[in-house]
Every structure is written in C-alpha cells, then in structure tokens.
Write a protein that holds these residues in place. Structure first.
Motif, short mmCIF file in Angstrom:
data_model
loop_
_atom_site.label_atom_id
_atom_site.label_comp_id
_atom_site.label_asym_id
_atom_site.label_seq_id
_atom_site.Cartn_x
_atom_site.Cartn_y
_atom_site.Cartn_z
N LEU A 142 0.83 -1.21 0.00
CA LEU A 142 0.00 0.00 0.00
C LEU A 142 0.86 1.25 0.00
CD1 LEU A 142 -2.25 -2.03 0.50
CD2 LEU A 142 -3.10 -0.57 2.32
N TRP A 143 1.93 1.23 0.77
CA TRP A 143 2.80 2.42 0.87
C TRP A 143 3.53 2.68 -0.45
CZ3 TRP A 143 8.45 2.52 2.12
CH2 TRP A 143 8.90 3.83 2.35
N GLN A 144 4.04 1.63 -1.06
CA GLN A 144 4.81 1.79 -2.29
C GLN A 144 3.95 2.04 -3.51
OE1 GLN A 144 7.12 -1.82 -2.22
NE2 GLN A 144 8.65 -0.99 -0.79
N ALA A 145 2.65 1.79 -3.40
CA ALA A 145 1.76 2.01 -4.55
C ALA A 145 1.52 3.50 -4.80
CB ALA A 145 0.42 1.30 -4.32
N HIS A 146 1.66 4.33 -3.76
CA HIS A 146 1.48 5.79 -3.89
C HIS A 146 0.13 6.15 -4.53
CE1 HIS A 146 5.59 6.53 -2.61
NE2 HIS A 146 6.03 5.66 -3.52
N LYS A 147 -0.93 5.52 -4.05
CA LYS A 147 -2.26 5.79 -4.57
C LYS A 147 -2.96 6.94 -3.85
CE LYS A 147 -2.39 2.46 -7.64
NZ LYS A 147 -2.49 2.75 -9.09
N ALA A 148 -2.31 7.54 -2.87
CA ALA A 148 -2.86 8.68 -2.16
C ALA A 148 -1.87 9.83 -2.22
CB ALA A 148 -3.15 8.31 -0.70
N VAL A 203 -12.33 -5.39 2.80
CA VAL A 203 -11.53 -4.22 3.12
C VAL A 203 -12.41 -3.14 3.76
CG1 VAL A 203 -9.95 -4.71 1.21
CG2 VAL A 203 -11.86 -3.12 0.85
N ARG A 204 -11.76 -2.20 4.43
CA ARG A 204 -12.45 -1.05 5.01
C ARG A 204 -11.59 0.19 4.78
NH1 ARG A 204 -15.23 -4.82 5.39
NH2 ARG A 204 -16.53 -5.56 7.13
N LEU A 205 -12.25 1.34 4.74
CA LEU A 205 -11.56 2.62 4.61
C LEU A 205 -12.35 3.64 5.43
CD1 LEU A 205 -9.13 3.97 3.19
CD2 LEU A 205 -10.70 4.64 1.36
N ALA A 239 -8.28 13.79 -0.41
CA ALA A 239 -8.88 15.11 -0.29
C ALA A 239 -10.33 15.17 -0.77
CB ALA A 239 -8.05 16.14 -1.06
N THR A 240 -10.72 14.32 -1.70
CA THR A 240 -12.06 14.41 -2.29
C THR A 240 -12.77 13.06 -2.24
OG1 THR A 240 -11.30 13.85 -4.52
CG2 THR A 240 -11.18 16.18 -3.86
N PRO A 241 -14.11 13.08 -2.35
CA PRO A 241 -14.85 11.81 -2.42
C PRO A 241 -14.40 10.93 -3.58
CG PRO A 241 -16.35 13.62 -1.97
CD PRO A 241 -15.02 14.24 -2.27
N ALA A 242 -14.00 11.55 -4.70
CA ALA A 242 -13.53 10.76 -5.84
C ALA A 242 -12.25 10.01 -5.49
CB ALA A 242 -13.31 11.66 -7.05
N ALA A 257 -13.14 7.08 -3.32
CA ALA A 257 -13.71 5.99 -4.11
C ALA A 257 -12.62 5.22 -4.86
CB ALA A 257 -14.75 6.54 -5.08
N ARG A 258 -11.67 5.97 -5.42
CA ARG A 258 -10.59 5.31 -6.18
C ARG A 258 -9.71 4.47 -5.24
NH1 ARG A 258 -10.50 10.22 -9.23
NH2 ARG A 258 -8.87 11.08 -7.88
N TYR A 259 -9.44 4.99 -4.06
CA TYR A 259 -8.58 4.24 -3.15
C TYR A 259 -9.31 2.99 -2.63
CZ TYR A 259 -4.66 3.46 -0.05
OH TYR A 259 -3.55 2.92 0.55
#
Length: 442
Positions: free
Chosen positions: A86-92, A293-295, A262-265, A268-270
């Motif tokens: 998760l950390w190395q994916a840089h999806k956030a 999963v949960r977020l 930062a945004t709902p979009a 949703a993507r994460y």
C-alpha cells in the motif's frame, strides 16, 4: 415589559423563599452532574485534528480470513507485506506507515544517563499528514526512507532535557547503539487521544505521545519490534515471530497505516484499489476468501475503536437520569408554588390580563430561577471537575478543562430545563377562572 415580568418574578419568588431555594438547589445539582460528565465525555471524544480529520483515512485489509475475524471486520492493523504494498503504490497524495517502539538512549561521554524513550517508527509523510508542529528543523525527506537513514525527530520535552531547549538540529544522539542525527525538534505536540497509532496502541489511547520518531525503514532494518499489538490469524506458535524474517513474511498484523484523500472521488478510487489488491491476493492463492476491506476516516475510526472510556459513557447515562429525576421533582415544586398564587392570578385575569400574559409571567419566572440555578450549577461544575480525578483515571481527568462554552452551556441547560419544567405548572395556573377566585375571596 420583560423587565416588569422579571421584577415580578423576583418579588413572587421572595414570597416563597423555601420553594424557590429548593428549586434552584435541585437544578444546580442536576445540571452540574450532567455538565461534569459531559466535560469528560467531550474531552475523550473531541476531534484531535478538526482541520483535516475528514481527509485522513485508515485502510484495512482482511488477511486473517472469516474464521479468525470478529464480526467479519478486518484486523485493526496491516501485515508488513500488505503495508509495504500500500505504501509503495502511492495511490494517495500522502501515506504513512508507523508502529510504536521503545529505544534505549545512551551518551558516549556518560554526561547523560541512559534512559528508555518511547516513540514511533514512521515514514516521511507522517509530519505533514498530521500537521505536526516543529520548533526547530523539520522531518526527513522521502529519500531518507528509501535509504534507511539514521535521522531522528525528537520532542521538545526531550530537547529541553538534553540540550537545554537550544536548537539541536544536526546534533547526534545514540539510540540502541546507533548514532542518529537530529533532523527536527517538535513543538509541544501531544494529541488526545493518541489517534495516529491507535490500531496498535488502542488500549493506551490517552497516553502521552512519544519522544522519538525515526524512519520506518530504519526501524525495520534495526529489527525493532512493536511494543504493543501483534495480532496473528492462527494459534500462537505457528509463526516463529522471534525470527525477524519470519515476522516480516508472516500474516501477523502490527503496522498502522494512514492515507490522505482530499475528495470523495479520491476516496472511491482508493477503496477500489484496496478491493482490487485483495482480489489479486485471492487469485494468487494467498487469501481463500473474497475481498474484505475497510476505509474509515479519522472520526469514524475513533468511533469504531470505541476509545471513549466506559466510565465516561456510563457517567453520562447516570447523570442524565439524575437530571430527569430532578426535573420531575422541580415540576412538582413549581406546581405547588404557582398554584398557591391562584388568588393573584384570578385578580389579574379579572383586571384584563390574558392567558398569554400569565404564561409569559410564569415562564419568565421559571427562566429566572433557572438562570440563578445555572450560576450555582457553574460553581458546582467547577468543583466537580476539580474532583474528577477521583472518578476517572488521571490521564483522562487532566484532559478536562473549563472554557466559556462549557459555562454558557451550563447556564443555558439550566434555563431550558426550568422553562420546560414550568410548562405544565404554568398551564395549570393559566386555567384559573377569575370569577371563581373573586367569589372565594369575597
């Protein structure tokens, strides 16, 4: 007109001093009990980062399976395998991994006694994500994480102890036999609850923040173990966690993870990314169950972890019940006080006063008693908060503070409670028939 009614209320209360005093004292005790409980409850449930809490999320991935989870909820924390992916994916826009640890600090010349220091191994985004304030210097750069750099950020408390409060950036300290260069010194920072490593520190949510922060990758390279939670999906002994390489490849969950979205979009993507990752692990044979999963954002995470002390929630329930009992008694006292004045009411009605005027008179009288009761309640609330340490753990009691909003709320609650209690007695008083009262008193 309002001043007239207030003056009338004061004169009327003066004629029934005992009943008025009893109403005020009862209200003061009932309201103060509620406000003491509320002050503690507020302190333990307040948003520790109101400017950013809606943008900070905790990702969870179920690597335990349905037979080892509670109510199908994923573990609080991540395994090393999942955390690194998760950390190395840089999806956030920002993400951080962390876990709490304890270091032994020694000095080369013996001028400073050896001491044990608590803190966390974190990644570089930690400081920016959580708006951590700096007195001197700053955190480290992302490439320091990659290089497993021996840099450290220390608390102001530790800096005062070691360097007399001077700028210590660039100086060195020795932790567990390794020399670390100080990159930054924090300003006073001690969030309550200690939300950032709540997954591993959930049973110590109101402990103080640590004094040492080193790169997460350096902590891993030093084989520095977590000092708290270490959940594994199977019976103890299946994973030989005494071997560090076995710990890192096991399914044991012991790492907190946070992402900033930062945004709902972006959320949703994460979430889709988490589901896709869990689905991939299922296809690879690592998971034998579907994606789970949960977020959750910061406030939802705190609610899920149920960090509010049970004593605080229980005291709120008890004090609210006590206030309800008080108000029932206040209704009876005010009914007795108001109905003793039916001759006065009858004469006023006969002279042309409307029922609405009677309502205003008695409701303002009730509000006046409530206001006085609220002032007495403020004094009792201050006394109760001073003695909160006898009811709650010291680390909880010291979080409670008095401010203008608490004082205003105490008075407002007393006034509203009294006005509500006065509704039925006022209605009864307003039903007085003027002709009947004149005939009785003629």
């Amino acid at each position: 007109m309002w001043g007239y009614y207030v003056a009338l209320a004061l004169r009327s209360s003066g004629r029934s001093k005992a009943l008025t005093a009893l109403v005020i004292v009862l209200l003061a005790f009932g309201v103060s009990a509620c406000m003491v409980s509320y002050a503690v409850f507020r302190a333990t449930t307040s948003d520790p980062l109101p400017a950013k809490s809606s943008r900070l999320y905790v990702p969870q991935v179920d690597n335990f399976g349905p037979s080892h989870t509670w109510q199908n909820e994923p573990p609080y924390t991540l395994s090393y395998t999942d955390a690194m992916v998760l950390w190395q994916a840089h999806k956030a826009s920002r993400q951080t991994l962390l876990y709490p640890a304890i270091w032994q600090m020694e000095s080369d010349d013996g001028s400073t006694p050896a001491m044990s220091l608590g803190g966390d191994a974190v990644t570089a985004d930690f400081f920016a994500m959580f708006d951590v304030p700096f007195r001197f210097g700053s955190g480290w750069a992302a490439n320091d994480d990659e290089q497993r750099a021996t840099v450290v950020v220390i608390s102001r408390r530790l800096n005062d102890k070691l360097f007399g409060g001077q700028n210590s950036v660039g100086k060195a300290i020795r932790l567990d036999g390794h020399v670390f260069r100080i990159a930054g010194v924090l300003e006073d920072w001690n969030p309550k609850p200690r939300f950032f490593d709540l997954g591993t520190f959930f049973n110590k949510a109101f402990d103080d923040a640590g004094d040492i922060y080193i790169p997460f990758t350096r902590g891993i390279a030093m084989q520095k173990d977590s000092t708290t939670y270490n959940g594994c999906p199977t019976e103890s002994g299946v994973y030989d966690t005494s071997r560090w390489d076995a710990r890192l490849t096991s399914e044991c969950a012991w790492i907190d993870a946070w992402v900033e979205l930062a945004t709902p979009a972006e959320v949703a993507r994460y979430r889709e990314f988490l589901n896709n990752y869990a689905g991939q692990q299922q296809r690879l044979g690592r998971f034998s169950w579907g994606p789970n999963v949960r977020l959750r954002n910061l406030m939802d995470w705190m609610a899920y972890m149920e960090i509010t002390p049970r004593a605080s929630s229980l005291s709120m329930l008890i004090s609210a019940s006590f206030l309800l009992i008080v108000l029932v008694n206040v209704v009876g006292l005010m009914l007795a006080q108001f109905m003793r004045r039916t001759p006065e009411i009858g004469i006023r009605r006969a002279l042309g006063a409307s029922r609405s005027a009677i309502y205003r008179q008695f409701l303002i009288e009730g509000a006046t008693m409530g206001f006085v009761g609220g002032l007495v309640g403020v004094a009792l609330t201050l006394l109760g908060l001073w003695g909160a340490g006898g009811l709650f753990e010291p680390k909880i009691a010291r979080l409670v503070h008095v401010d203008a909003s608490l004082i205003a709320l105490t008075v407002l609650l007393a006034v509203v409670a009294t006005v509500v209690s006065a509704l039925y007695p006022t209605w009864r008083a307003a039903q007085t028939q003027p002709a009947w009262q004149i005939k009785i008193n003629s």
